[in-house]
Write a protein that holds these residues in place. Sequence first.
Motif, short mmCIF file in Angstrom:
data_model
loop_
_atom_site.label_atom_id
_atom_site.label_comp_id
_atom_site.label_asym_id
_atom_site.label_seq_id
_atom_site.Cartn_x
_atom_site.Cartn_y
_atom_site.Cartn_z
N ALA A 17 0.83 -1.21 0.00
CA ALA A 17 0.00 0.00 0.00
C ALA A 17 0.86 1.25 0.00
O ALA A 17 0.58 2.22 -0.70
CB ALA A 17 -0.93 -0.01 1.21
N MET A 18 1.95 1.23 0.80
CA MET A 18 2.84 2.40 0.86
C MET A 18 3.54 2.62 -0.48
O MET A 18 3.66 3.74 -0.94
CB MET A 18 3.86 2.23 1.99
N SER A 19 3.96 1.52 -1.13
CA SER A 19 4.66 1.69 -2.41
C SER A 19 3.69 2.17 -3.48
O SER A 19 4.05 2.98 -4.32
CB SER A 19 5.33 0.38 -2.84
N GLN A 20 2.43 1.71 -3.45
CA GLN A 20 1.46 2.18 -4.43
C GLN A 20 1.12 3.64 -4.20
O GLN A 20 1.00 4.40 -5.15
CB GLN A 20 0.19 1.34 -4.36
N SER A 21 0.97 4.05 -2.93
CA SER A 21 0.65 5.45 -2.68
C SER A 21 1.84 6.34 -3.01
O SER A 21 1.69 7.49 -3.37
CB SER A 21 0.19 5.66 -1.24
N ALA A 22 3.06 5.81 -2.91
CA ALA A 22 4.24 6.61 -3.26
C ALA A 22 4.28 6.87 -4.76
O ALA A 22 4.82 7.86 -5.21
CB ALA A 22 5.51 5.89 -2.82
N LEU A 23 3.71 5.94 -5.55
CA LEU A 23 3.69 6.12 -6.99
C LEU A 23 2.61 7.11 -7.43
O LEU A 23 2.70 7.69 -8.49
CB LEU A 23 3.44 4.78 -7.69
N ALA A 24 1.57 7.28 -6.62
CA ALA A 24 0.47 8.16 -6.99
C ALA A 24 0.91 9.62 -6.95
O ALA A 24 1.50 10.07 -5.99
CB ALA A 24 -0.72 7.93 -6.07
N ALA A 25 0.63 10.32 -8.05
CA ALA A 25 0.96 11.73 -8.14
C ALA A 25 -0.31 12.55 -8.10
O ALA A 25 -1.36 12.11 -8.58
CB ALA A 25 1.71 12.01 -9.45
N GLU A 26 -0.23 13.73 -7.51
CA GLU A 26 -1.37 14.64 -7.52
C GLU A 26 -1.43 15.35 -8.85
O GLU A 26 -0.49 16.04 -9.24
CB GLU A 26 -1.28 15.64 -6.38
N VAL A 27 -2.53 15.16 -9.56
CA VAL A 27 -2.73 15.82 -10.84
C VAL A 27 -3.79 16.90 -10.62
O VAL A 27 -4.94 16.59 -10.27
CB VAL A 27 -3.19 14.81 -11.91
N THR A 28 -3.41 18.15 -10.78
CA THR A 28 -4.33 19.27 -10.63
C THR A 28 -4.97 19.55 -11.98
O THR A 28 -4.28 19.74 -12.97
CB THR A 28 -3.59 20.52 -10.13
#
Length: 195
Positions: A17-28
């Motif tokens: 879960a931590m590695s997947q959330s680390a890959l997620a980028a905030e797209v504005t």
Amino acid sequence: MLRVMFRFGCASMLLIAMSQSALAAEVTLLVSDAGGKPVADAVVAFYDGKTPAINPNAAGKIVQKNKMFNPKVTIVQTGTSINFPNEDTVRHHVYSFSPAKKFELKLYAGVPTNPVPFEQAGVVTLGCNIHDSMVGYIYVVDTPFFAKTDDKGKTVLKLNDGQYSYQAWLPGQNKPGVEQKITIEGATEVKITLP
């Protein structure tokens, strides 16, 4: 032994879960009209070609109050069922003739017995047979990556790096006003102009 395996399993799931959330980028996402004015209640949906809707048995509601649909624009994933409680002192007759979902809730007060399922992606325009000024929209998507803009035409999505196509839609349009492909690499800002 079982306790050790359970701890290892929990730790493994936490690391994943931590590695997947680390890959997620905030797209504005910044959505404007052709004149450059921010568009509120615009819908933007991203598709990666492999991730289907993840909540196929979800439930939602669209309330009728003050002779209006609230919210005016609702986004749901395919398979979601929506209830239409009437909180007005008058009765309503809710309907849609849209290709994505045709239905009719004949003249009623209170809460209808059965929610309406939305199985097909697309735009569903709502009306009331009694009150012509009542108009609402349901945008049904078959992806877990979607958002609606605020009054400044802005919203934020978390997406993993990769290739996506996206659709942007403005209330009142029968189909997406914009369909584009995009590559996401880290946090980014996407400006979308709707016709």
